[in-house]
Motif scaffolding. Structure first.
Motif: not given
Length: 57
Positions: A23-31, A40-44
């Motif tokens: 599932a794609p990353l989302a800042r707000d935890g959507a989905g 975002a690049n660190l998270a990915q």
């Protein structure tokens, strides 16, 4: 105390959906995915560390 470069929030299922369910990353935890705060690049890059082996047979 300095803030961390990256922080995730969410439950175990959110982690599984994001890391193993792709599932794609989302800042707000959507989905129902992990929410993250930071770059975002660190998270990915972190999520990409966890890969399932290729199924054979």
């Amino acid at each position: 105390m300095e803030a961390p470069d990256l922080a995730f929030t969410g439950n175990t299922m959110a982690m599984r959906r994001t890391i193993y369910g792709k599932a794609p990353l989302a800042r707000d935890g959507a989905g129902g995915t992990l929410a993250f705060a930071g770059e975002a690049n660190l998270a990915q890059s972190f999520v990409d560390l966890f890969t399932l082996p290729v199924k054979t047979g």
